[in-house]
Design a protein around this motif. Structure first.
Motif, short mmCIF file in Angstrom:
data_model
loop_
_atom_site.label_atom_id
_atom_site.label_comp_id
_atom_site.label_asym_id
_atom_site.label_seq_id
_atom_site.Cartn_x
_atom_site.Cartn_y
_atom_site.Cartn_z
N UNK A 95 0.86 -1.14 -0.07
CA UNK A 95 0.09 -0.09 0.12
C UNK A 95 0.90 1.26 0.08
N UNK A 96 0.75 2.09 -1.05
CA UNK A 96 1.29 3.18 -1.15
C UNK A 96 0.34 4.35 -0.83
N UNK A 97 0.87 5.46 -0.22
CA UNK A 97 -0.08 6.65 0.19
C UNK A 97 0.68 7.89 -0.33
N UNK A 98 -0.42 8.76 -0.59
CA UNK A 98 -0.12 10.14 -0.52
C UNK A 98 -1.10 10.91 0.34
N UNK A 128 -3.31 -4.75 -11.72
CA UNK A 128 -3.85 -5.41 -10.69
C UNK A 128 -2.94 -6.49 -10.19
N UNK A 129 -2.26 -7.26 -11.04
CA UNK A 129 -1.53 -8.48 -10.53
C UNK A 129 -0.24 -7.97 -9.90
N UNK A 130 0.13 -6.78 -10.18
CA UNK A 130 1.31 -6.21 -9.14
C UNK A 130 1.07 -6.27 -7.78
N UNK A 131 -0.47 -6.34 -7.33
CA UNK A 131 -0.58 -6.28 -5.82
C UNK A 131 0.01 -4.98 -5.31
N UNK A 132 -0.42 -3.81 -5.84
CA UNK A 132 0.28 -2.62 -5.34
C UNK A 132 -0.85 -1.63 -5.39
N UNK A 133 -1.55 -1.16 -4.22
CA UNK A 133 -2.51 -0.19 -4.28
C UNK A 133 -1.95 1.30 -3.85
N UNK A 134 -2.80 2.18 -4.13
CA UNK A 134 -2.80 3.54 -3.59
C UNK A 134 -3.76 4.19 -2.92
N UNK A 135 -3.34 4.56 -1.82
CA UNK A 135 -4.42 5.25 -0.96
C UNK A 135 -3.94 7.07 -0.91
N UNK A 171 -10.71 17.28 -5.76
CA UNK A 171 -11.04 15.67 -5.37
C UNK A 171 -12.02 14.98 -6.29
N UNK A 172 -13.00 15.84 -6.82
CA UNK A 172 -14.03 14.96 -7.56
C UNK A 172 -13.55 14.66 -8.82
N UNK A 173 -12.56 15.69 -9.49
CA UNK A 173 -11.84 15.50 -10.88
C UNK A 173 -11.15 14.43 -10.57
N UNK A 174 -10.45 14.07 -9.64
CA UNK A 174 -9.47 12.99 -9.67
C UNK A 174 -9.90 11.63 -9.39
N UNK A 175 -11.31 11.90 -8.75
CA UNK A 175 -11.91 10.49 -8.54
C UNK A 175 -12.53 10.13 -9.86
N UNK A 176 -12.87 11.15 -10.72
CA UNK A 176 -13.69 10.72 -11.97
C UNK A 176 -12.39 10.33 -13.13
N UNK A 177 -11.10 10.89 -12.59
CA UNK A 177 -9.97 10.42 -13.54
C UNK A 177 -9.71 9.24 -13.38
N UNK A 178 -9.55 8.55 -11.92
CA UNK A 178 -9.23 7.24 -11.70
C UNK A 178 -10.57 6.31 -12.30
N UNK A 179 -11.74 6.79 -12.32
CA UNK A 179 -12.64 5.99 -13.10
C UNK A 179 -12.29 5.70 -14.23
N UNK A 189 -7.73 -0.20 -7.57
CA UNK A 189 -6.25 -0.10 -7.11
C UNK A 189 -6.02 1.44 -6.59
N UNK A 190 -7.12 2.05 -6.41
CA UNK A 190 -6.73 3.58 -5.89
C UNK A 190 -7.92 3.79 -4.98
#
Length: 409
Positions: free
Chosen positions: A211-214, A237-244, A252-260, A267-268
């Motif tokens: 788990x990586x975080x910012x 996904x198979x790398x088994x590395x997630x971001x928090x 924030x809303x723009x970033x959440x939409x970007x992730x989608x 993974x995020x």
């Protein structure tokens, strides 16, 4: 010494400047000095001092986290500072309280120190449309020059401050004093295991994933969009590395939409704002701290991550490159490919090598406590006094006009 620290916001609000001022105050008081924090307070209608803080009435800024904007000029405030008899006035803001500090320092004939915490070139988009950004930068630098000319000493948490002042036309030397961190609060051995478990259960964080975080305010200047783009290009996904992503802000809303849109929501994770008092267990569940921001001077959130033993993956920022030493407290990256390579490098470390890296990371910030911050800053205060005494040497009778320690009637 008697020291007045002027800041636009203070506890219970939390941001980088508040944390810096809080730790500076604690360090100075631990060394035997008397400190008065002067700040705006939108929840009061009159000036009052309580627990070493002068609360100044202010108008609440609803769009900016409920912060307050006080009048820069106040007879009551000036009188209270006169009764405090400061030896040094130290401003940590360019806005109303900073102007107030400059005015009072001049009126009381007290030396002034100014710390630049923020590189405003990265923030002009908040106040000016794109076609006026160049003009806004010029105005910003002219204003910084105006403030710097009135200070006897300048400081900044990073060499970026020196460059900013030079580009603004200031030739005075800038004392680079890195930020401090509450080491004891963020060391994993001091964090309640029950709280750590609760965070893991709340977000259903599997222990077999890295788990990586910012952590930070979600504004454009933090470049979390770059981090998400790099993640989508390089991490699978198979790398088994997630971001928090811990924090809130205008994008924030723009970033959440970007992730989608990028298809990486599995993974995020976006936690939203987390009260600072509750942050330690969040860092404790993570394995690495990652940032693509090029706007920070000396990120306190990153230092807190290091105190928790999190190696740092930092996007290459040449001016701040010395904040991460390859293989000591983390690694630098300058592309999606490099980010992926370094993440997998850490994930594939043996347990022994990973624990050694975490130990080196914690030791990297062991001298970043409140007392060291205070000692560094005191050296600036003492230099200011030494220079003032040299200036007054030819006219000793004027020394009585200035409130040097031990020189008061």
């Amino acid at each position: 010494m008697r020291i007045a620290l002027f800041t636009e916001t203070y506890l219970p609000y939390i941001n980088g400047v508040v944390t810096h001022v809080k730790l500076l105050r604690e360090g100075l008081e631990k060394l035997g000095h008397t400190v008065l924090v002067v700040t705006s307070d939108p929840n009061t209608h009159h000036h009052y001092i309580e627990d070493g803080v002068l609360h100044c009435p202010a108008v609440k800024l609803k769009k900016i986290y409920g912060y307050g904007l006080a009048s820069p000029y106040s007879h009551t405030r000036t009188k209270l500072l006169e009764e405090f008899h400061p030896d040094i006035i130290h401003i940590h803001t360019e806005f109303s309280m900073g102007i107030s500090g400059i005015h009072i320092a001049h009126k009381l004939k007290v030396p002034l120190v100014y710390t630049l915490h923020t590189m405003y070139d990265d923030y002009v988009y908040y106040v000016a449309p794109k076609h006026l950004s160049k003009l806004a930068r010029e105005v910003s630098r002219k204003y910084a020059r105006h403030l710097a000319h009135r200070a006897q000493a300048l400081t900044s948490p990073s060499e970026k401050g020196s460059i900013y002042f030079r580009e603004a036309g200031i030739t005075k030397p800038v004392n680079v004093i890195p930020n401090a961190v509450e080491l004891d609060r963020f060391m994993v051995k001091n964090i309640d295991p029950v709280a750590i478990k609760a965070v893991r259960e709340k977000y259903q964080l599997p222990e077999d994933k890295m788990l990586a975080c910012f952590v930070g305010r979600l504004g454009k200047e933090k470049s979390v969009d770059v981090l998400l783009d790099y993640w989508a290009r390089e991490i699978r996904p198979e790398d088994g590395i997630h971001l928090m992503v811990i924090g809130d802000g205008p994008v924030r809303e723009e970033l959440e939409q970007q992730a989608r849109d990028l298809g990486i929501t599995d993974m995020v994770l976006f936690t939203g704002a987390i009260p600072h008092a509750e942050l330690p267990p969040y860092l404790a569940v993570c394995d690495v701290y990652v940032t693509a921001s090029l706007s920070d001077t000396n990120s306190i959130s990153m230092l807190e991550g290091e105190a928790a033993g999190l190696p740092v993956l930092q996007r290459l920022d040449p001016i701040n490159a010395n904040q991460v030493i390859e293989g000591d407290n983390g690694y630098l990256f300058n592309s999606a490919e490099e980010l992926g390579l370094k993440l997998r490098k850490i994930k594939n470390m043996s347990r022994e090598d990973l624990l050694a890296l975490k130990d080196r990371t914690t030791r990297f910030v062991k001298n970043s406590g409140a007392e060291n911050l205070a000692n560094y800053t005191l050296s600036v205060y003492h230099a200011v006094y030494k220079d003032r005494l040299k200036q007054m040497a030819s006219r000793p009778e004027l020394l009585q006009l200035f409130p040097f320690p031990g020189n008061r009637k």
